[in-house]
Scaffold this motif. Structure first.
Motif, PDB file in Angstrom:
ATOM      1  N   ALA B 103       0.804  -1.230   0.000  1.00 37.72           N
ATOM      2  CA  ALA B 103       0.000   0.000   0.000  1.00 37.72           C
ATOM      3  C   ALA B 103       0.841   1.286   0.000  1.00 37.72           C
ATOM      4  O   ALA B 103       0.504   2.223  -0.725  1.00 37.72           O
ATOM      5  CB  ALA B 103      -0.983  -0.012   1.166  1.00 37.72           C
ATOM      6  N   PRO B 104       1.946   1.371   0.788  1.00 39.21           N
ATOM      7  CA  PRO B 104       2.709   2.626   0.758  1.00 39.21           C
ATOM      8  C   PRO B 104       3.261   2.941  -0.630  1.00 39.21           C
ATOM      9  O   PRO B 104       3.434   4.109  -0.978  1.00 39.21           O
ATOM     10  CB  PRO B 104       3.871   2.367   1.744  1.00 39.21           C
ATOM     11  CG  PRO B 104       3.398   1.272   2.628  1.00 39.21           C
ATOM     12  CD  PRO B 104       2.475   0.428   1.793  1.00 39.21           C
ATOM     13  N   LEU B 105       3.513   1.902  -1.415  1.00 41.19           N
ATOM     14  CA  LEU B 105       3.995   2.102  -2.784  1.00 41.19           C
ATOM     15  C   LEU B 105       2.841   2.522  -3.696  1.00 41.19           C
ATOM     16  O   LEU B 105       2.983   3.431  -4.521  1.00 41.19           O
ATOM     17  CB  LEU B 105       4.646   0.813  -3.291  1.00 41.19           C
ATOM     18  CG  LEU B 105       5.045   0.756  -4.760  1.00 41.19           C
ATOM     19  CD1 LEU B 105       6.046   1.846  -5.096  1.00 41.19           C
ATOM     20  CD2 LEU B 105       5.644  -0.608  -5.088  1.00 41.19           C
ATOM     21  N   ILE B 106       1.675   1.870  -3.515  1.00 46.71           N
ATOM     22  CA  ILE B 106       0.515   2.213  -4.352  1.00 46.71           C
ATOM     23  C   ILE B 106       0.079   3.648  -4.065  1.00 46.71           C
ATOM     24  O   ILE B 106      -0.257   4.401  -4.979  1.00 46.71           O
ATOM     25  CB  ILE B 106      -0.651   1.231  -4.090  1.00 46.71           C
ATOM     26  CG1 ILE B 106      -0.195  -0.219  -4.309  1.00 46.71           C
ATOM     27  CG2 ILE B 106      -1.850   1.563  -4.977  1.00 46.71           C
ATOM     28  CD1 ILE B 106      -1.200  -1.269  -3.884  1.00 46.71           C
ATOM     29  N   SER B 111       7.617   6.479  -5.165  1.00 44.85           N
ATOM     30  CA  SER B 111       8.526   5.578  -4.447  1.00 44.85           C
ATOM     31  C   SER B 111       9.217   4.623  -5.394  1.00 44.85           C
ATOM     32  O   SER B 111      10.337   4.184  -5.159  1.00 44.85           O
ATOM     33  CB  SER B 111       7.759   4.714  -3.452  1.00 44.85           C
ATOM     34  OG  SER B 111       6.949   5.466  -2.644  1.00 44.85           O
ATOM     35  N   LEU B 112       8.493   4.283  -6.476  1.00 42.53           N
ATOM     36  CA  LEU B 112       9.025   3.311  -7.425  1.00 42.53           C
ATOM     37  C   LEU B 112      10.356   3.813  -7.997  1.00 42.53           C
ATOM     38  O   LEU B 112      11.300   3.043  -8.169  1.00 42.53           O
ATOM     39  CB  LEU B 112       8.001   3.101  -8.545  1.00 42.53           C
ATOM     40  CG  LEU B 112       8.161   1.840  -9.374  1.00 42.53           C
ATOM     41  CD1 LEU B 112       8.048   0.607  -8.502  1.00 42.53           C
ATOM     42  CD2 LEU B 112       7.103   1.797 -10.465  1.00 42.53           C
ATOM     43  N   LEU B 113      10.409   5.128  -8.263  1.00 37.49           N
ATOM     44  CA  LEU B 113      11.637   5.704  -8.811  1.00 37.49           C
ATOM     45  C   LEU B 113      12.780   5.584  -7.812  1.00 37.49           C
ATOM     46  O   LEU B 113      13.914   5.293  -8.174  1.00 37.49           O
ATOM     47  CB  LEU B 113      11.413   7.177  -9.160  1.00 37.49           C
ATOM     48  CG  LEU B 113      10.401   7.432 -10.274  1.00 37.49           C
ATOM     49  CD1 LEU B 113      10.169   8.926 -10.437  1.00 37.49           C
ATOM     50  CD2 LEU B 113      10.916   6.839 -11.587  1.00 37.49           C
ATOM     51  N   GLY B 323      14.894   7.779   0.652  1.00 34.89           N
ATOM     52  CA  GLY B 323      15.498   7.251  -0.574  1.00 34.89           C
ATOM     53  C   GLY B 323      16.384   6.042  -0.312  1.00 34.89           C
ATOM     54  O   GLY B 323      16.420   5.099  -1.091  1.00 34.89           O
ATOM     55  N   SER B 324      17.082   6.079   0.820  1.00 35.48           N
ATOM     56  CA  SER B 324      18.012   5.000   1.135  1.00 35.48           C
ATOM     57  C   SER B 324      17.291   3.666   1.320  1.00 35.48           C
ATOM     58  O   SER B 324      17.878   2.614   1.148  1.00 35.48           O
ATOM     59  CB  SER B 324      18.775   5.341   2.406  1.00 35.48           C
ATOM     60  OG  SER B 324      17.853   5.528   3.451  1.00 35.48           O
ATOM     61  N   ALA B 325      15.999   3.731   1.681  1.00 37.06           N
ATOM     62  CA  ALA B 325      15.245   2.492   1.905  1.00 37.06           C
ATOM     63  C   ALA B 325      15.038   1.725   0.602  1.00 37.06           C
ATOM     64  O   ALA B 325      14.644   0.564   0.625  1.00 37.06           O
ATOM     65  CB  ALA B 325      13.900   2.795   2.570  1.00 37.06           C
ATOM     66  N   GLY B 326      15.313   2.385  -0.531  1.00 42.42           N
ATOM     67  CA  GLY B 326      15.131   1.728  -1.818  1.00 42.42           C
ATOM     68  C   GLY B 326      16.048   0.545  -2.060  1.00 42.42           C
ATOM     69  O   GLY B 326      15.829  -0.238  -2.974  1.00 42.42           O
ATOM     70  N   VAL B 327      17.067   0.367  -1.221  1.00 43.63           N
ATOM     71  CA  VAL B 327      17.943  -0.787  -1.426  1.00 43.63           C
ATOM     72  C   VAL B 327      17.241  -2.108  -1.100  1.00 43.63           C
ATOM     73  O   VAL B 327      17.845  -3.158  -1.216  1.00 43.63           O
ATOM     74  CB  VAL B 327      19.243  -0.726  -0.584  1.00 43.63           C
ATOM     75  CG1 VAL B 327      20.104   0.446  -0.970  1.00 43.63           C
ATOM     76  CG2 VAL B 327      18.943  -0.713   0.887  1.00 43.63           C
ATOM     77  N   GLY B 356       7.510   2.536   1.102  1.00 42.26           N
ATOM     78  CA  GLY B 356       7.232   2.625  -0.338  1.00 42.26           C
ATOM     79  C   GLY B 356       8.464   2.251  -1.153  1.00 42.26           C
ATOM     80  O   GLY B 356       8.466   1.240  -1.866  1.00 42.26           O
ATOM     81  N   PRO B 357       9.539   3.061  -1.066  1.00 43.51           N
ATOM     82  CA  PRO B 357      10.763   2.683  -1.784  1.00 43.51           C
ATOM     83  C   PRO B 357      11.303   1.324  -1.347  1.00 43.51           C
ATOM     84  O   PRO B 357      11.868   0.593  -2.165  1.00 43.51           O
ATOM     85  CB  PRO B 357      11.768   3.780  -1.411  1.00 43.51           C
ATOM     86  CG  PRO B 357      11.056   4.782  -0.614  1.00 43.51           C
ATOM     87  CD  PRO B 357       9.647   4.368  -0.406  1.00 43.51           C
ATOM     88  N   ASN B 358      11.097   0.994  -0.083  1.00 46.03           N
ATOM     89  CA  ASN B 358      11.607  -0.269   0.444  1.00 46.03           C
ATOM     90  C   ASN B 358      11.015  -1.465  -0.314  1.00 46.03           C
ATOM     91  O   ASN B 358      11.752  -2.322  -0.816  1.00 46.03           O
ATOM     92  CB  ASN B 358      11.253  -0.341   1.936  1.00 46.03           C
ATOM     93  CG  ASN B 358      12.220  -1.176   2.745  1.00 46.03           C
ATOM     94  OD1 ASN B 358      11.938  -1.508   3.880  1.00 46.03           O
ATOM     95  ND2 ASN B 358      13.356  -1.543   2.185  1.00 46.03           N
ATOM     96  N   VAL B 359       9.687  -1.501  -0.439  1.00 50.10           N
ATOM     97  CA  VAL B 359       9.078  -2.633  -1.142  1.00 50.10           C
ATOM     98  C   VAL B 359       9.292  -2.516  -2.656  1.00 50.10           C
ATOM     99  O   VAL B 359       9.398  -3.530  -3.350  1.00 50.10           O
ATOM    100  CB  VAL B 359       7.578  -2.809  -0.801  1.00 50.10           C
ATOM    101  CG1 VAL B 359       7.415  -3.135   0.666  1.00 50.10           C
ATOM    102  CG2 VAL B 359       6.760  -1.595  -1.170  1.00 50.10           C
ATOM    103  N   ALA B 360       9.407  -1.272  -3.140  1.00 44.66           N
ATOM    104  CA  ALA B 360       9.727  -1.093  -4.560  1.00 44.66           C
ATOM    105  C   ALA B 360      11.102  -1.667  -4.847  1.00 44.66           C
ATOM    106  O   ALA B 360      11.364  -2.203  -5.922  1.00 44.66           O
ATOM    107  CB  ALA B 360       9.678   0.386  -4.940  1.00 44.66           C
TER     108      ALA B 360
END
Lengths: 63, 377
Positions: B103-106, B111-113, B323-327, B356-360
């Motif tokens: 949901a946080p991504l949707i 976040s996907l970026l 942003g760092s959570a995107g890893v 969001g970025p995390n699950v992305a």
């Protein structure tokens, strides 16, 4: 932020200052301290200890 | 009588114990210590370390392949087939999908970026590994450590460079445990105090329909784009559909708990057992461990920097700490964002925004693995 209320640090009638910890909310296995947004008095507590809450649910009222 | 005792002694493991085995037994003891005492990803490091320990006891033959005459192979060799055939990692992904709330991504598709940007570390590390003399296939497997996603790293490595499975798994899981130490200095270096204090608006509510369409739509788009990502993305999204459709609670529970735990044991023990002395105690392993931390650092930095770039163009400011959570490394990296955000501003709650970025990032790493497979598989 959805999570579980672990414990309240204040009770109804307590005077609080901005930044005081009001309650501990567990989310994602992390204990988050929820601080008071402003100086005031705790008027009412809306949920019990251990309650699952969602984003937007009122937890307590500070006046 | 003397001859019998002599041949018995020669048949014990003590006689066959080489220095390499002793070295690996020490390595496994260190990993057990890190797992048990330091709580470094214990669910994985404990089985990995014990598999490594067993495989280095001579003459026990737990990793011996079956022989032509019909003699069966060692126990762990059979479990290892689940890695080699690419079965265990996608099954773990099904469990991850069943546990993950997208949901946080949707609610915040930007976040996907950020999740995509943090995969940049994979490609930089890939180039670094080539420069250090690894083949393209090996370099791809090393780079994926930066995806901070164990099953993805194991899936890709078993396809491209199975000899490196031991060191890559150990590096990937150790660094994931070190995320709270590796990330914060990089995040603070690249952000100003006022950026760290940015408050983000509450995420909007995500409807049940959106939650159900999401896994189907993501599978459709991603698998059409990067077909080799199908096992990982397909299973991840199947698990998530179990979770969100709300009518197969039993399947969801099994995928997220019992099945996930069983497969984790098989995967951990067998991946650990691939680490024989000749494959592990060499300069390559050191290089892999160095490249691994580089991959994590660059992934972290790219996520933070992209968030700052997006802020130049948008009214709704993003706190670059998410942003760092995107890893990926769900949810540790998101927790790091939360902790750092609160240090700057005690009324700041970044946890759900960082998810969001995390699950992305999970989706991003699986796609990156698919791209590597398309290029080198």
């Amino acid at each position: 932020m959805p999570g579980t209320v672990l414990e309240f640090k204040v009770k109804e009638g307590d005077a609080v200052k901005a930044g005081d910890v009001l309650l501990i909310l567990e989310a994602m296995k992390m204990e988050n301290e929820i601080p008071a947004p402003a100086d005031g008095k705790v008027v009412s507590i809306a949920v019990g200890k251990g309650a699952s809450v969602n984003a937007g649910d009122p937890l307590l009222t500070v006046e | 009588m003397g001859a019998i005792i002599e041949s018995f002694l020669a048949g014990t493991g003590f006689a066959g114990l080489a220095w390499g085995n002793v070295g690996m037994i020490l390595v496994s003891a260190v990993l057990l210590y890190l797992g048990i005492r330091k709580k470094f990803e214990p669910l994985l490091l404990v089985p990995i370390a014990f598999g490594m320990f067993l495989a280095n006891l001579p003459l026990a033959g737990v990793m011996k392949p079956p022989e032509a005459g019909g003699t069966p192979g060692g126990l762990i060799w059979y479990l290892y087939q689940g890695d080699m055939l690419g079965i265990w990692p996608p099954l773990i992904f099904m469990g991850v999908g069943a546990m993950t709330d997208f949901a946080p991504l949707i609610a915040n598709p930007r976040s996907l970026l950020l999740g995509a940007a943090a995969q940049f570390g994979i490609f930089v590390t890939f180039l670094g590994a080539i420069l250090l003399g690894f083949t393209a296939k090996e370099a791809g497997s090393i780079g994926i450590i930066g995806g901070a996603d164990g099953p993805t790293a194991i899936f890709l490595t078993s396809r491209l460079a199975p000899k490196l499975l031991g060191p890559i798994a150990v590096a990937a899981y150790s660094y994931m445990a070190l995320i709270p130490i590796i990330q914060p200095p990089i995040m603070r270096l690249l952000t100003t105090r006022s950026e760290r204090r940015i408050k983000m608006e509450q995420l909007r509510h995500v409807s049940r329909t959106e939650r159900i369409i999401f896994p189907v739509l993501v599978s459709l788009i991603v698998i059409l784009m990067v077909p080799p990502a199908a096992p990982l993305i397909g299973m991840l999204m199947l698990g998530n559909l179990f979770r969100e459709c709300l009518v197969v609670d039993r399947l969801k529970e099994t995928a997220a708990n019992a099945l996930m735990n069983i497969v984790t044991i098989f995967l951990g023990v067998s991946v650990g057992a691939t680490a024989s002395a000749e494959r592990f105690l060499n300069v390559q392993t050191l290089k892999i461990i160095l490249l691994g931390v580089l991959a994590f650092a660059i992934g972290t930095a790219s996520g933070v920097l992209l968030a700052k770039l997006l802020n130049l163009f948008s009214k709704n400011k993003i706190n670059p700490l998410i942003g760092s959570a995107g890893v990926s490394a769900v949810p540790m990296a998101a927790r790091v964002s939360q902790v750092e955000g609160q240090k700057a501003n005690s009324s700041n709650f970044l946890l759900m925004h960082a998810m969001g970025p995390n699950v992305a990032g999970v989706i991003g790493s699986a796609i990156a693995a698919g791209v590597m497979l398309t290029l080198f598989g």
